[in-house]
Scaffold this active site. Sequence first.
Site, short mmCIF file in Angstrom:
data_model
loop_
_atom_site.label_atom_id
_atom_site.label_comp_id
_atom_site.label_asym_id
_atom_site.label_seq_id
_atom_site.Cartn_x
_atom_site.Cartn_y
_atom_site.Cartn_z
N GLY A 158 101.00 114.40 83.75
CA GLY A 158 101.16 114.82 82.27
C GLY A 158 101.83 113.79 81.65
N VAL A 162 99.56 106.00 85.56
CA VAL A 162 100.18 105.28 86.50
C VAL A 162 99.42 103.97 86.99
CG1 VAL A 162 101.59 105.21 88.49
CG2 VAL A 162 101.43 107.16 87.17
N ASP A 274 111.10 120.31 88.64
CA ASP A 274 109.61 119.98 88.94
C ASP A 274 109.41 119.54 90.21
OD1 ASP A 274 106.82 120.41 88.27
OD2 ASP A 274 106.74 118.24 87.31
#
Length: 472
Positions: A158, A162, A274
């Site tokens: 989100g 990477v 999260d």
Amino acid sequence: MEGRERRRSMSSSSSGRRTPELERERWAPWSPAPTWSRPLSVGGGGSRAASLKSLFRTIGLWFSSLSTSSSSSSSAAATSASGSNAKRRSRREPNDLIKKPPLPGPGSDQGKASMRGLYNSSRGRGIATQFQSSVFSMEEILRATNNFSPALKVGQGGFGAVYRGVLPDGTLVAVKRAKLRDQNPHVDVEFRSEVKAMARIEHQSLVRFYGYLECGQERVIVVEFVPNGTLREHLDRCNGRFLDMGARLEIAIDVAHAVTYLHMYADHPIIHRDIKSSNVLLTPSLRAKVGDFGFARLGVGEAGAADGVTHVTTQVKGTAGYLDPEYLKTCQLTDRSDVYSFGVLLLEIASGRRPIEARREMRERLTARWAMRKLAEGAAADVLDPHLPRTPATARAAEMVMELAFRCLAPVRQERPSMGECCRALWAVRKTYRDMVVAAAGDETPLSSISDRASSSSAGTGGDRSGELWRN
């Protein structure tokens, strides 16, 4: 005119003030007259402002010249030329206090960060503290990732993409490149939240923070590269070797240690918001590291707790299936919201299922509700990951883990355990599992001979408390 100059010099000498002319005579034997010592022009307001700008620029140049070993006349001339160039630039440029640098391209030398990495925050007692971290240039980031080569891309989330990168000293890093603002309007908030949180923490079960870049529209975070994929990938059997029950217990304990550190031992309590299997990274030795602090939020500190503050009111953030329903309803965030997410993670570890299984029949789509019903029916073995061997030790450990998970999933936050209590409960599960494995070595006991112990409280806060919370 001469009389006016005489009166001015007499008044200045009688008042004890030093004029610029006297200062130059005093310093003349020691060094040539620097640019900053010249008198300012007495023109209009605009020219005086330009002269002030030039003054401060040349002061910086003069002090930097003092640190060099050369004091020749050529360096003085260069300083004077720089001062005059600065004056000419100050007449052309608008009087802006903040100038945003242009977005650098590959190979450009304009990739210096626009900020120096100081994020001010208040600690528990209102004392302002500065956290300084390494600031990378765009040139360094492009060199580390080979200009963000698609071959080095290892994931997409989100926050953004990477990439695997290599620093000049050979250190492997993960370079997280944020999405642009038109793709994610909250990118600046998430970026600053992650940097602010990661700059405060250091623990072996948390992904290490190396630095960041903020330049133009580019937002980049550089963290430790953990090469063995995520826990979710291992549970799906698409990365690395299969996780047996012993390895799963160790991973659960590592995650519990990390979240306990965030809640209790960081400079200021941090709520991750999260906790999920895709944010748990595994090393080649299957040690777990918690990452992705984009949703992290500072919790209630000591000063707030002393004043009776019990929660932080904030916009709801998190992932569907892991969200605390009480937080979702009231927008009141506490550390027990992380405990709820950790309970969902424990069920993932035991069953191998995702929190929401959209392709299953309606009765089994919500993993937590399905597992709770199975445990109440005395069929806890049905929740166990079908790829795990059906041994007494595995079944008992899974049952104890599920009992702890359902305590974490209590609908009211006051009824949930703390993360420290979860650590102690998991130590008890690990000890029971190891003892049963040793006792059953050479003895093949059928699974059906295990009595129903769904109502037992072995996974509570009591039991074995051996082990170190911050073990190496």
